[in-house]
Design a protein around this motif. Structure first.
Motif, PDB file in Angstrom:
ATOM      1  N   THR A 118       0.843  -1.186   0.000  1.00 60.01           N
ATOM      2  CA  THR A 118       0.000   0.000   0.000  1.00 60.01           C
ATOM      3  C   THR A 118       0.886   1.246   0.000  1.00 60.01           C
ATOM      4  N   TYR A 119       0.388   2.285  -0.658  1.00 58.15           N
ATOM      5  CA  TYR A 119       1.053   3.581  -0.699  1.00 58.15           C
ATOM      6  C   TYR A 119       0.157   4.578   0.050  1.00 58.15           C
ATOM      7  N   VAL A 120       0.682   5.137   1.129  1.00 59.09           N
ATOM      8  CA  VAL A 120      -0.102   6.056   1.961  1.00 59.09           C
ATOM      9  C   VAL A 120       0.475   7.458   1.802  1.00 59.09           C
ATOM     10  N   TYR A 121      -0.403   8.387   1.419  1.00 56.78           N
ATOM     11  CA  TYR A 121      -0.010   9.775   1.231  1.00 56.78           C
ATOM     12  C   TYR A 121      -0.624  10.597   2.368  1.00 56.78           C
ATOM     13  N   PRO A 122       0.171  10.953   3.386  1.00 57.18           N
ATOM     14  CA  PRO A 122      -0.389  11.629   4.559  1.00 57.18           C
ATOM     15  C   PRO A 122      -0.966  13.005   4.267  1.00 57.18           C
ATOM     16  N   THR A 123      -0.402  13.744   3.341  1.00 56.21           N
ATOM     17  CA  THR A 123      -0.894  15.089   3.063  1.00 56.21           C
ATOM     18  C   THR A 123      -1.177  15.205   1.577  1.00 56.21           C
ATOM     19  N   ASP A 188      -3.891   8.823  -7.229  1.00 59.58           N
ATOM     20  CA  ASP A 188      -4.591   8.527  -8.481  1.00 59.58           C
ATOM     21  C   ASP A 188      -3.845   7.519  -9.341  1.00 59.58           C
ATOM     22  N   ASN A 189      -2.540   7.344  -9.067  1.00 51.94           N
ATOM     23  CA  ASN A 189      -1.715   6.379  -9.793  1.00 51.94           C
ATOM     24  C   ASN A 189      -1.690   6.676 -11.293  1.00 51.94           C
ATOM     25  N   SER A 190      -1.706   7.952 -11.633  1.00 50.84           N
ATOM     26  CA  SER A 190      -1.694   8.352 -13.040  1.00 50.84           C
ATOM     27  C   SER A 190      -0.283   8.447 -13.597  1.00 50.84           C
ATOM     28  N   SER A 191       0.702   8.609 -12.731  1.00 51.95           N
ATOM     29  CA  SER A 191       2.097   8.701 -13.170  1.00 51.95           C
ATOM     30  C   SER A 191       3.004   8.300 -12.010  1.00 51.95           C
ATOM     31  N   THR A 192       4.270   8.059 -12.330  1.00 48.86           N
ATOM     32  CA  THR A 192       5.252   7.685 -11.313  1.00 48.86           C
ATOM     33  C   THR A 192       6.315   8.766 -11.192  1.00 48.86           C
ATOM     34  N   CYS A 193       6.907   8.840  -9.991  1.00 45.29           N
ATOM     35  CA  CYS A 193       7.953   9.823  -9.726  1.00 45.29           C
ATOM     36  C   CYS A 193       9.104   9.142  -8.995  1.00 45.29           C
ATOM     37  N   LEU A 194      10.223   9.837  -8.926  1.00 46.49           N
ATOM     38  CA  LEU A 194      11.370   9.353  -8.179  1.00 46.49           C
ATOM     39  C   LEU A 194      11.288   9.860  -6.753  1.00 46.49           C
ATOM     40  N   TRP A 195      11.404   8.960  -5.801  1.00 42.11           N
ATOM     41  CA  TRP A 195      11.345   9.269  -4.379  1.00 42.11           C
ATOM     42  C   TRP A 195      12.661   8.848  -3.724  1.00 42.11           C
ATOM     43  N   VAL A 196      13.043   9.568  -2.674  1.00 34.19           N
ATOM     44  CA  VAL A 196      14.249   9.225  -1.920  1.00 34.19           C
ATOM     45  C   VAL A 196      13.824   8.552  -0.619  1.00 34.19           C
ATOM     46  N   LYS A 197      14.392   7.363  -0.363  1.00 31.84           N
ATOM     47  CA  LYS A 197      14.014   6.573   0.807  1.00 31.84           C
ATOM     48  C   LYS A 197      14.898   6.908   1.996  1.00 31.84           C
ATOM     49  N   LEU A 198      14.260   7.092   3.135  1.00 36.03           N
ATOM     50  CA  LEU A 198      14.982   7.340   4.374  1.00 36.03           C
ATOM     51  C   LEU A 198      15.626   6.053   4.859  1.00 36.03           C
ATOM     52  N   GLN A 199      16.921   6.099   5.152  1.00 39.86           N
ATOM     53  CA  GLN A 199      17.636   4.934   5.650  1.00 39.86           C
ATOM     54  C   GLN A 199      17.618   4.932   7.176  1.00 39.86           C
ATOM     55  N   HIS A 200      17.726   3.697   7.755  1.00 43.02           N
ATOM     56  CA  HIS A 200      17.775   3.540   9.211  1.00 43.02           C
ATOM     57  C   HIS A 200      16.574   4.228   9.858  1.00 43.02           C
TER      58      HIS A 200
END
Length: 249
Positions: A118-123, A188-200
């Motif tokens: 699941t992808y949760v978008y808080p804001t 909406d899952n209409s397009s994809t983007c690049l996200w940076v993942k928090l480590q640790h």
């Protein structure tokens, strides 16, 4: 002469704009790196039994970068499920939205299904607050009976991955210490983007949930007892109906 001078001025102006744009991009990327290094994530499980709540708290840096978007990426095990109808109702009443990567069957047993994401978008709209809290209700599936005397089975709930992005930082190849992943830009899952993942993200590992399971060693006695009681009731009912018919005659 004038044409040559005009060309030189145009070139210098273009170079100045590109340099200024690159400096702003590097500045935003630097602030995003600081945000990744100073942010934290914690998970808490509430309630007991088959119906639980996963509470995720995200604390961002006090200097929250304007235009930053947050995404919580949950990878759920097959031992639990989320009710899409309940989630739709909660999303209407909350400030977060959720996207499921596949359809969810609410009735299937744990050993006949697989995990999901699941992808949760808080804001969804407006500026990103410093403290985010998302509560997702989960439900335990029925498991296969145990034949070794165990009365409970354990299901591990992994903490979500915290992903951040901002449209003002486009040079994500400079994030050597962080992983860049591809994920939907919006619910909406209409397009994809690049996200940076928090480590640790958090020191502790997955949270184990205990769900009751049936005793497989009792299958034969229960079936035999059920069949015996059914036969006794059938014979008794037949005798009563036969006797009742004779009295009527």
């Amino acid at each position: 002469m004038y044409f040559l001078l005009f060309s030189v001025l145009t070139c210098l102006s273009t170079c100045h704009c590109l340099t200024e744009k690159d400096e702003k991009n590097e500045n935003h990327c630097g602030l995003l790196k600081q945000l990744l290094e100073s942010s934290s994530l914690s998970v808490e499980i509430k309630k007991k039994g088959f119906h639980r709540e996963v509470v995720t708290t995200v604390e961002l840096s006090p200097d929250v970068l304007s235009g930053v978007r947050v995404l919580l990426l949950h990878t759920w095990p097959r031992g639990v499920y989320l009710d899409p109808y309940q989630l739709a109702s909660l999303s209407d009443q909350s400030d977060w939205q959720i996207l499921l990567d596949s359809a969810i069957d609410l009735e299937v047993r744990a050993h006949k299904t697989s995990g999901f994401v699941t992808y949760v978008y808080p804001t969804a709209d407006g500026p990103t607050p410093r403290l985010l809290k998302v509560t997702i209700p989960i439900h335990g599936r029925y498991h296969e009976p145990s034949f070794d005397g165990k009365t409970f089975t354990s299901v591990d709930i992994e903490p979500p991955e915290l992903l951040l992005r901002t449209e003002k930082c486009t040079q994500l190849n400079n994030f050597e210490l962080h992983t860049v992943v591809d994920a939907p830009c919006t619910p909406d899952n209409s397009s994809t983007c690049l996200w940076v993942k928090l480590q640790h993200q958090q020191e502790r590992g997955p949270v184990g949930l205990q769900f009751p399971v049936g005793d497989g060693s009792l299958v034969t006695p229960v079936c035999a007892g059920t069949l015996l009681v059914t036969m006794i009731c059938g014979v008794t009912l037949s005798k009563y109906m036969w006797k009742h018919r004779i009295i009527k005659q």
